[in-house]
Design a protein around this motif. Structure first.
Motif, PDB file in Angstrom:
ATOM      1  N   GLY A   1       0.705 -11.965 -40.215  1.00 23.56           N
ATOM      2  CA  GLY A   1       0.779 -13.082 -39.910  1.00 23.56           C
ATOM      3  C   GLY A   1      -0.166 -14.166 -38.807  1.00 23.56           C
ATOM      4  N   ALA A   2      -0.672 -12.745 -37.909  1.00 21.53           N
ATOM      5  CA  ALA A   2      -1.647 -13.121 -37.221  1.00 21.53           C
ATOM      6  C   ALA A   2      -3.490 -13.043 -37.849  1.00 21.53           C
ATOM      7  N   LEU A   3      -3.260 -12.495 -38.455  1.00 26.96           N
ATOM      8  CA  LEU A   3      -4.844 -12.493 -39.710  1.00 26.96           C
ATOM      9  C   LEU A   3      -5.192 -14.485 -40.100  1.00 26.96           C
ATOM     10  N   HIS A   4      -3.950 -15.150 -39.757  1.00 19.67           N
ATOM     11  CA  HIS A   4      -4.150 -16.407 -40.250  1.00 19.67           C
ATOM     12  C   HIS A   4      -4.605 -17.268 -39.323  1.00 19.67           C
ATOM     13  N   ASP A   5      -4.711 -16.159 -37.580  1.00 16.68           N
ATOM     14  CA  ASP A   5      -5.031 -17.209 -36.435  1.00 16.68           C
ATOM     15  C   ASP A   5      -6.637 -18.014 -36.577  1.00 16.68           C
ATOM     16  N   ALA A   6      -6.509 -18.981 -36.292  1.00 13.51           N
ATOM     17  CA  ALA A   6      -7.183 -20.095 -35.902  1.00 13.51           C
ATOM     18  C   ALA A   6      -8.677 -19.426 -35.147  1.00 13.51           C
TER      19      ALA A   6
ATOM     20  N   ASP B   1     -11.356 -16.384 -34.393  1.00 10.63           N
ATOM     21  CA  ASP B   1     -11.607 -14.965 -34.534  1.00 10.63           C
ATOM     22  C   ASP B   1     -11.673 -13.384 -33.730  1.00 10.63           C
ATOM     23  N   ASP B   2     -10.955 -13.407 -32.898  1.00 13.05           N
ATOM     24  CA  ASP B   2     -11.176 -12.718 -32.030  1.00 13.05           C
ATOM     25  C   ASP B   2     -10.391 -12.193 -31.723  1.00 13.05           C
ATOM     26  N   VAL B   3      -8.880 -13.284 -32.194  1.00 11.72           N
ATOM     27  CA  VAL B   3      -7.165 -13.114 -32.461  1.00 11.72           C
ATOM     28  C   VAL B   3      -7.306 -12.352 -33.822  1.00 11.72           C
ATOM     29  N   ARG B   4      -8.004 -12.519 -35.055  1.00  5.29           N
ATOM     30  CA  ARG B   4      -7.443 -12.399 -36.793  1.00  5.29           C
ATOM     31  C   ARG B   4      -8.505 -10.504 -36.289  1.00  5.29           C
ATOM     32  N   GLY B   5      -9.366 -10.562 -35.299  1.00  6.30           N
ATOM     33  CA  GLY B   5     -10.243  -9.375 -35.472  1.00  6.30           C
ATOM     34  C   GLY B   5      -9.409  -8.040 -34.760  1.00  6.30           C
ATOM     35  N   ALA B   6      -8.499  -8.376 -33.777  1.00  6.07           N
ATOM     36  CA  ALA B   6      -7.850  -7.637 -32.950  1.00  6.07           C
ATOM     37  C   ALA B   6      -6.170  -7.088 -34.056  1.00  6.07           C
ATOM     38  N   ALA B   7      -5.874  -7.938 -34.183  1.00  2.00           N
ATOM     39  CA  ALA B   7      -5.218  -8.622 -35.484  1.00  2.00           C
ATOM     40  C   ALA B   7      -4.895  -7.233 -36.482  1.00  2.00           C
ATOM     41  N   ALA B   8      -6.718  -7.332 -36.877  1.00  2.23           N
ATOM     42  CA  ALA B   8      -6.695  -6.293 -37.766  1.00  2.23           C
ATOM     43  C   ALA B   8      -7.001  -4.553 -37.424  1.00  2.23           C
ATOM     44  N   GLY B   9      -7.634  -4.536 -36.424  1.00  3.83           N
ATOM     45  CA  GLY B   9      -7.989  -3.916 -35.481  1.00  3.83           C
ATOM     46  C   GLY B   9      -6.370  -2.977 -35.427  1.00  3.83           C
ATOM     47  N   ALA B  10      -5.333  -3.301 -35.280  1.00  4.49           N
ATOM     48  CA  ALA B  10      -3.620  -3.227 -35.013  1.00  4.49           C
ATOM     49  C   ALA B  10      -3.698  -2.530 -36.139  1.00  4.49           C
ATOM     50  N   LEU B  11      -3.308  -3.237 -37.181  1.00  3.67           N
ATOM     51  CA  LEU B  11      -2.663  -2.796 -39.021  1.00  3.67           C
ATOM     52  C   LEU B  11      -4.286  -1.461 -39.097  1.00  3.67           C
ATOM     53  N   ILE B  12      -5.176  -1.553 -39.068  1.00  2.00           N
ATOM     54  CA  ILE B  12      -5.817  -0.311 -39.270  1.00  2.00           C
ATOM     55  C   ILE B  12      -5.356   1.280 -38.022  1.00  2.00           C
ATOM     56  N   ARG B  13      -5.166   0.958 -36.771  1.00  2.00           N
ATOM     57  CA  ARG B  13      -4.619   1.748 -36.468  1.00  2.00           C
ATOM     58  C   ARG B  13      -2.696   2.224 -37.016  1.00  2.00           C
ATOM     59  N   MET B  14      -2.680   1.150 -37.359  1.00  2.00           N
ATOM     60  CA  MET B  14      -0.694   1.819 -38.509  1.00  2.00           C
ATOM     61  C   MET B  14      -0.942   2.461 -39.804  1.00  2.00           C
ATOM     62  N   GLY B  15      -2.371   2.008 -39.821  1.00  2.00           N
ATOM     63  CA  GLY B  15      -2.573   3.133 -40.795  1.00  2.00           C
ATOM     64  C   GLY B  15      -1.780   3.401 -42.091  1.00  2.00           C
ATOM     65  N   ASP B  16      -1.218   3.715 -42.934  1.00  2.00           N
ATOM     66  CA  ASP B  16      -0.253   4.103 -44.312  1.00  2.00           C
ATOM     67  C   ASP B  16       0.841   3.158 -44.060  1.00  2.00           C
ATOM     68  N   ALA B  17       1.636   2.447 -42.860  1.00  2.00           N
ATOM     69  CA  ALA B  17       2.554   1.475 -42.411  1.00  2.00           C
ATOM     70  C   ALA B  17       2.305   0.589 -42.824  1.00  2.00           C
ATOM     71  N   ALA B  18       0.796   0.519 -43.268  1.00  2.00           N
ATOM     72  CA  ALA B  18       0.200  -1.024 -42.956  1.00  2.00           C
ATOM     73  C   ALA B  18      -0.045  -1.312 -44.620  1.00  2.00           C
ATOM     74  N   VAL B  19      -0.764   0.074 -45.399  1.00  2.00           N
ATOM     75  CA  VAL B  19      -1.609  -0.803 -46.833  1.00  2.00           C
ATOM     76  C   VAL B  19      -0.491  -0.912 -47.637  1.00  2.00           C
ATOM     77  N   GLU B  20       0.559  -1.482 -47.443  1.00  2.00           N
ATOM     78  CA  GLU B  20       1.620  -1.542 -48.934  1.00  2.00           C
ATOM     79  C   GLU B  20       1.486  -3.968 -48.786  1.00  2.00           C
ATOM     80  N   ARG B  21       1.600  -3.743 -47.360  1.00  2.00           N
ATOM     81  CA  ARG B  21       1.678  -5.124 -46.878  1.00  2.00           C
ATOM     82  C   ARG B  21       0.111  -5.874 -46.773  1.00  2.00           C
ATOM     83  N   LEU B  22      -1.141  -4.993 -46.503  1.00  2.00           N
ATOM     84  CA  LEU B  22      -2.502  -4.852 -46.855  1.00  2.00           C
ATOM     85  C   LEU B  22      -3.052  -5.499 -47.915  1.00  2.00           C
ATOM     86  N   ILE B  23      -2.458  -4.649 -49.014  1.00  2.00           N
ATOM     87  CA  ILE B  23      -2.518  -5.179 -50.900  1.00  2.00           C
ATOM     88  C   ILE B  23      -1.876  -6.196 -50.583  1.00  2.00           C
ATOM     89  N   ALA B  24      -0.824  -6.569 -50.238  1.00  2.00           N
ATOM     90  CA  ALA B  24      -0.406  -7.673 -50.786  1.00  2.00           C
ATOM     91  C   ALA B  24      -1.377  -9.501 -50.282  1.00  2.00           C
TER      92      ALA B  24
END
Length: 311
Positions: A213-218, A220-243
């Protein structure tokens, strides 16, 4: 030349004897010694007995000019555990509460001291030092009642308090996820960035959806932080990132593709291939890079040879 000392003073501050006798009052008195080593050893000893009487003197010692004394006091407060939680939380919630731990007539000076994380403060800011240590100690104790105050501390005016609160929250694991996800809607983008980062440090799968949801943030730095956090989630985030690669928001598609690139899971190949036909050139470029990396890792393509070097 033999040094002549005060025998009474030496006996009073014989830390080994005070420890053996479990003399809490004597150890507390030793915290006022002019000898930094005595203060350090007294602070360490006070953590051994679990006596709540030691909490206030140890909090006072968090403002000591010597790093070794402050660290010893912090360790002992963590060992004391529950009796220390209330006073430490109060330091976080009420900055002025640190004033009561000052010695009467204490005079500030301009000495520089080193505190948690190797950061430096002027001794004149020892009241803030206590609050910085309080946040770190609450993370070590791990009492759930400290989570909400630490989340609130992410908005503190003192940057060092905010940093220590973030580090402390990461130690609470899943217990801190729900309060942190509410902070992703904070009006201050800096607070949202910190919250996203802590959620990534915790790495619990329950944080994936809020971070998407935070990838929708207005911002850019917040979106980047959210993406970085999802990267650290690894496998747990893959299916939701694909969607998320099919999201109408180009920012979401862009950051989803970037996260999938760094995670490198082959499950994302089909979705990334679709993104190579995206209307947005930036999305297409990131998707192509992601596909190349995943295929290279899988051995489907050879890495480009390094450029020759001259001697």
């Amino acid at each position: 030349m033999q040094r002549v000392g005060n025998p009474t003073e030496e006996r009073r501050f014989n830390i080994d004897l005070l420890r053996a006798e479990e003399n809490i009052d004597g150890l507390i008195a030793a915290l006022g010694s002019e000898d930094g080593l005595i203060r350090q050893r007294a602070a360490l000893a006070l953590g051994d007995f679990g006596d709540a009487k030691a909490v206030a003197p140890l909090i006072r010692a968090l403002g000591d000019p010597l790093t070794a004394v402050r660290e010893a006091a912090a360790d002992s407060l963590a060992m004391l555990g529950p009796p220390a939680v209330g006073p430490l939380v109060e330091l976080i919630e009420l900055p002025g509460a640190s004033e009561r731990y000052e010695e009467p007539g204490a005079v500030e000076s301009a000495k520089t001291v080193t505190g948690p994380g190797g950061l430096s403060w002027e001794i004149a800011t020892r009241r803030d030092l206590r609050r910085v240590y309080a946040a770190a100690i609450l993370g070590e104790i791990g009492d759930p009642s400290a989570v909400e105050p630490l989340v609130m501390a992410l908005r503190d005016e003192n940057n060092d308090v905010r940093c220590q609160a973030a580090g402390a929250l990461a130690k609470f694991g899943r217990g801190a996820v729900e309060p942190l996800t509410t902070v992703l809607a904070d009006p201050d983008p800096d607070v949202r960035i910190v919250a996203a980062g802590v959620l990534g440090d915790i790495g619990d799968a329950s944080a994936v959806e809020p971070l998407i949801g935070a990838l929708h943030d207005a911002n850019d730095d917040v979106r980047g932080a959210a993406a970085g956090a999802l990267i650290r989630m690894g496998d747990a985030a893959v299916e939701r990132l694909i969607a998320a690669t099919k999201d109408a928001d180009r920012h979401v598609r862009l950051y989803a593709a970037g996260a999938l690139k760094y995670i490198g899971d082959p499950r994302a190949i089909d979705a990334l291939q679709d993104l190579t036909r995206d209307e947005d050139p930036d999305v297409r470029s990131v998707a192509e890079d992601a596909l190349e990396k995943i295929r290279m890792v899988r051995g489907e393509i050879a890495p480009e040879p390094s450029a020759p070097t001259s001697r």
